[in-house]
Design a protein around this motif. Structure first.
Motif, PDB file in Angstrom:
ATOM      1  N   UNK A   1       9.187   1.460  -5.729  1.00 53.79           N
ATOM      2  CA  UNK A   1      10.089   2.408  -6.411  1.00 53.79           C
ATOM      3  C   UNK A   1      11.324   1.662  -6.907  1.00 53.79           C
ATOM      4  N   UNK A   2      11.843   0.763  -6.070  1.00 59.24           N
ATOM      5  CA  UNK A   2      13.002  -0.042  -6.463  1.00 59.24           C
ATOM      6  C   UNK A   2      12.677  -0.901  -7.670  1.00 59.24           C
ATOM      7  N   UNK A   3      11.492  -1.492  -7.683  1.00 58.89           N
ATOM      8  CA  UNK A   3      11.098  -2.306  -8.843  1.00 58.89           C
ATOM      9  C   UNK A   3      10.977  -1.440 -10.096  1.00 58.89           C
ATOM     10  N   UNK A   4      10.424  -0.245  -9.953  1.00 58.92           N
ATOM     11  CA  UNK A   4      10.299   0.653 -11.114  1.00 58.92           C
ATOM     12  C   UNK A   4      11.657   0.896 -11.747  1.00 58.92           C
ATOM     13  N   UNK A   5      12.681   1.059 -10.899  1.00 60.17           N
ATOM     14  CA  UNK A   5      14.049   1.241 -11.390  1.00 60.17           C
ATOM     15  C   UNK A   5      14.554  -0.029 -12.066  1.00 60.17           C
ATOM     16  N   UNK A   6      14.388  -1.170 -11.400  1.00 60.39           N
ATOM     17  CA  UNK A   6      14.935  -2.429 -11.911  1.00 60.39           C
ATOM     18  C   UNK A   6      14.253  -2.891 -13.190  1.00 60.39           C
ATOM     19  N   UNK A   7      12.991  -2.519 -13.363  1.00 62.83           N
ATOM     20  CA  UNK A   7      12.234  -2.979 -14.535  1.00 62.83           C
ATOM     21  C   UNK A   7      12.457  -2.109 -15.755  1.00 62.83           C
ATOM     22  N   UNK A   8      13.192  -1.011 -15.577  1.00 61.85           N
ATOM     23  CA  UNK A   8      13.511  -0.174 -16.725  1.00 61.85           C
ATOM     24  C   UNK A   8      12.477   0.875 -17.052  1.00 61.85           C
ATOM     25  N   UNK A   9      11.707   1.297 -16.045  1.00 60.76           N
ATOM     26  CA  UNK A   9      10.830   2.435 -16.296  1.00 60.76           C
ATOM     27  C   UNK A   9       9.347   2.221 -16.101  1.00 60.76           C
ATOM     28  N   UNK A  10       8.922   1.161 -15.410  1.00 59.42           N
ATOM     29  CA  UNK A  10       7.507   1.018 -15.073  1.00 59.42           C
ATOM     30  C   UNK A  10       7.078   2.214 -14.230  1.00 59.42           C
ATOM     31  N   UNK A  11       5.910   2.764 -14.516  1.00 59.88           N
ATOM     32  CA  UNK A  11       5.439   3.962 -13.829  1.00 59.88           C
ATOM     33  C   UNK A  11       5.307   3.739 -12.327  1.00 59.88           C
ATOM     34  N   UNK A  12       5.954   4.602 -11.541  1.00 62.21           N
ATOM     35  CA  UNK A  12       5.847   4.515 -10.085  1.00 62.21           C
ATOM     36  C   UNK A  12       4.407   4.772  -9.644  1.00 62.21           C
ATOM     37  N   UNK A  13       3.753   5.742 -10.275  1.00 62.08           N
ATOM     38  CA  UNK A  13       2.367   6.058  -9.918  1.00 62.08           C
ATOM     39  C   UNK A  13       1.466   4.856 -10.181  1.00 62.08           C
ATOM     40  N   UNK A  14       1.660   4.187 -11.323  1.00 58.91           N
ATOM     41  CA  UNK A  14       0.851   3.006 -11.637  1.00 58.91           C
ATOM     42  C   UNK A  14       1.108   1.886 -10.634  1.00 58.91           C
ATOM     43  N   UNK A  15       2.366   1.701 -10.240  1.00 59.05           N
ATOM     44  CA  UNK A  15       2.706   0.681  -9.249  1.00 59.05           C
ATOM     45  C   UNK A  15       2.084   1.004  -7.896  1.00 59.05           C
ATOM     46  N   UNK A  16       2.129   2.277  -7.516  1.00 62.20           N
ATOM     47  CA  UNK A  16       1.520   2.680  -6.253  1.00 62.20           C
ATOM     48  C   UNK A  16       0.035   2.327  -6.236  1.00 62.20           C
ATOM     49  N   UNK A  17      -0.653   2.658  -7.319  1.00 58.03           N
ATOM     50  CA  UNK A  17      -2.084   2.346  -7.395  1.00 58.03           C
ATOM     51  C   UNK A  17      -2.311   0.839  -7.484  1.00 58.03           C
ATOM     52  N   UNK A  18      -1.423   0.158  -8.221  1.00 53.80           N
ATOM     53  CA  UNK A  18      -1.571  -1.284  -8.384  1.00 53.80           C
ATOM     54  C   UNK A  18      -1.395  -2.061  -7.098  1.00 53.80           C
ATOM     55  N   UNK A  19      -0.655  -1.508  -6.139  1.00 59.79           N
ATOM     56  CA  UNK A  19      -0.421  -2.216  -4.880  1.00 59.79           C
ATOM     57  C   UNK A  19      -1.533  -2.074  -3.874  1.00 59.79           C
ATOM     58  N   UNK A  20      -2.467  -1.165  -4.109  1.00 54.12           N
ATOM     59  CA  UNK A  20      -3.510  -0.883  -3.116  1.00 54.12           C
ATOM     60  C   UNK A  20      -4.410  -2.090  -2.881  1.00 54.12           C
ATOM     61  N   UNK A  21      -5.010  -2.626  -3.947  1.00 57.85           N
ATOM     62  CA  UNK A  21      -5.954  -3.741  -3.793  1.00 57.85           C
ATOM     63  C   UNK A  21      -5.264  -4.991  -3.235  1.00 57.85           C
ATOM     64  N   UNK A  22      -4.101  -5.434  -3.775  1.00 57.45           N
ATOM     65  CA  UNK A  22      -3.432  -6.588  -3.180  1.00 57.45           C
ATOM     66  C   UNK A  22      -3.051  -6.370  -1.717  1.00 57.45           C
ATOM     67  N   UNK A  23      -2.616  -5.156  -1.367  1.00 59.40           N
ATOM     68  CA  UNK A  23      -2.267  -4.882   0.020  1.00 59.40           C
ATOM     69  C   UNK A  23      -3.468  -4.980   0.938  1.00 59.40           C
ATOM     70  N   UNK A  24      -4.600  -4.451   0.483  1.00 58.64           N
ATOM     71  CA  UNK A  24      -5.828  -4.532   1.283  1.00 58.64           C
ATOM     72  C   UNK A  24      -6.296  -5.986   1.399  1.00 58.64           C
ATOM     73  N   UNK A  25      -6.200  -6.744   0.299  1.00 59.87           N
ATOM     74  CA  UNK A  25      -6.604  -8.154   0.336  1.00 59.87           C
ATOM     75  C   UNK A  25      -5.727  -8.951   1.305  1.00 59.87           C
ATOM     76  N   UNK A  26      -4.443  -8.614   1.367  1.00 59.84           N
ATOM     77  CA  UNK A  26      -3.543  -9.250   2.353  1.00 59.84           C
ATOM     78  C   UNK A  26      -4.111  -9.026   3.745  1.00 59.84           C
ATOM     79  N   UNK A  27      -4.457  -7.783   4.056  1.00 60.29           N
ATOM     80  CA  UNK A  27      -4.990  -7.476   5.378  1.00 60.29           C
ATOM     81  C   UNK A  27      -6.316  -8.168   5.639  1.00 60.29           C
ATOM     82  N   UNK A  28      -7.207  -8.182   4.653  1.00 58.59           N
ATOM     83  CA  UNK A  28      -8.517  -8.810   4.823  1.00 58.59           C
ATOM     84  C   UNK A  28      -8.378 -10.315   5.056  1.00 58.59           C
TER      85      UNK A  28
ATOM     86  N   UNK B   1       0.863  -1.181   0.000  1.00 59.27           N
ATOM     87  CA  UNK B   1       0.000   0.000   0.000  1.00 59.27           C
ATOM     88  C   UNK B   1       0.903   1.236   0.000  1.00 59.27           C
ATOM     89  N   UNK B   2       0.733   2.144  -0.949  1.00 53.36           N
ATOM     90  CA  UNK B   2       1.669   3.263  -1.123  1.00 53.36           C
ATOM     91  C   UNK B   2       1.636   4.250   0.038  1.00 53.36           C
TER      92      UNK B   2
END
Length: 435
Positions: free
Chosen positions: A164-191, A157-158
């Protein structure tokens, strides 16, 4: 592929030997990379090439976000923000059986997200809620397991330095997209952990609930708003284009300083100075690690090691389902023995091309990989969050582990959902135009 095979063996064996004898991981990566470069281009070119790649690896504007988010997280963990988030979580979960356990879970999700640190979440929540749960008759081993198993949600969850480290290692994946992409999986982990805790609490008879009057709920909510606003400021600012992820990290520092120093008045200037020193030390370690990992990534690319490993992996089976399960098993094993950041830096250039060839987007792979390796932070023998949580609670691993196994199963189920349902990672980014 002969050079690739020889270089792979040299790097792998030297890295394993160095780690087994206790060499710091960044130094081990650098030395094993140097040996690989010597094998590939000779001794004379090894030193200048590796030195150049170290500096190129850290001379990236996006990387500035990491030390700033580390600093913001340290300020928050010592600035009274945890107490406000715990009270807010208590209001949300007060009527559920085992409410104190659920308060711990929700508070970990909230504090982990605003601080970006699972270790800070485990430490803060364990210190505050552990004694309260003990006083109310909760099994201390169960309480420790609840705290440990949900502390890593803040790595998804951002804001998340891991993403951010993955965005660097992957060669330019959007940090903003990754931040948003982590929200649902992070919440599901908690649930998933809430569900497990609910049934354990029912079985043990933890049916007492916390009751709050309307005025108490309003007061708690008002006091928590300034802390919760940090998430809105960071994510909202990035999505709207007001500032980049790097600029958002600076805003996080400024906001947390104002909140802790002037609004909550929970730290003073001397404490703030010590926080700056501690954050600088940790940032230096991480940045050196990033730089040395850049050398390893370069030598692997130069000798076509990722292509070799990709062919081997794809040779196991033609079934994408089997390959993805094998990749997840590999990452789970890696996460048990290696910290999150170096694992992302080392294995992203190896595994990302394989998953892309199977039709997985770099965004989904990044969330899957970070989710998977985050599990390693709560598993023996190396899991840093696990041992921080045990130290804070004063419990022994063998006593806590039976409870942890139940949480591991629930978390693994969510990992499989994240792996095979792209929408869990991509739906939220797609709503705001990221693909």
């Amino acid at each position: 592929m002969t050079i690739s095979i020889i270089t792979s063996i040299i790097i792998l064996l030297s890295l394993l030997i160095l780690l087994l004898i206790g060499t710091p991981i960044a130094v081990a990566i650098l030395i094993s990379s140097l040996l690989g470069i010597i094998q590939s281009i000779g001794f004379n070119g090894a030193l200048p090439a590796s030195t150049l790649k170290v500096f190129q690896g850290i001379n990236i504007f996006t990387l500035l976000a990491i030390p700033f988010f580390i600093l913001a997280g340290n300020i928050m963990s010592k600035g009274g923000i945890a107490e406000r988030l715990i009270n807010f979580a208590s209001v949300l979960t007060g009527k559920i059986p085992g409410s104190l356990a659920h308060t711990n879970i929700v508070a970990n999700m909230l504090f982990g997200s605003v601080s970006g640190s699972g270790t800070a979440a485990a430490s803060a929540m364990g210190s505050v809620l552990g004694p309260v749960q003990k006083e109310k008759g909760y099994d201390e081993d169960f309480s420790a397991a609840v705290n440990v198993s949900t502390a890593p949600t803040g790595l998804l969850i951002p804001p998340s330095t891991a993403l951010i480290t993955y965005a660097l290692a992957s060669g330019g994946t959007s940090v903003a997209a990754l931040f948003l992409g982590g929200v649902v999986p992070g919440i599901l982990w908690g649930i998933s952990c809430i569900i497990v805790a609910y049934f354990i609490a029912r079985k043990k008879g933890y049916v007492q609930t916390q009751k709050h009057s309307g005025s108490e709920i309003l007061s708690v909510f008002i006091k928590a708003i300034p802390s919760l606003m940090l998430i809105i400021i960071i994510i909202g600012g990035i999505i709207s284009g007001i500032f980049t992820a790097t600029e958002a990290s600076v805003m996080a520092v400024i906001y947390s300083v104002i909140l802790s120093l002037f609004f909550y008045k929970t730290i003073n200037l001397n404490e703030l100075f010590n926080i700056f020193i501690d954050s600088a030390k940790l940032s230096a370690v991480i940045m050196f690690l990033v730089g040395t990992s850049g050398v390893l990534a370069w030598v692997m690319s130069y000798t076509q090691i990722p292509a070799l490993l990709s062919n081997i992996m794809l040779g196991i089976s033609e079934n994408p389902l089997i390959i993805l399960i094998c990749i997840n098993i590999l990452l789970l094993i890696v996460g048990m023995f290696m910290d999150l950041t170096p694992a992302i830096l080392i294995f992203t250039p190896i595994l990302l091309p394989i998953c892309v060839s199977l039709g997985m987007s770099p965004l989904q792979f990044g969330i899957m990989m970070t989710f998977n390796l985050s599990i390693g932070t709560i598993t023996p023998p190396v899991g840093n969050i696990l041992f921080v949580g045990l130290k804070i609670s004063g419990r022994k691993l063998e006593k806590v582990l039976p409870y942890m196994v139940k949480f591991y199963v629930a978390i693994f189920v969510v990992l499989m959902l994240v792996t095979f349902i792209p929408a869990l990672s991509e739906w939220l980014p797609s709503l705001v135009g990221y693909k």
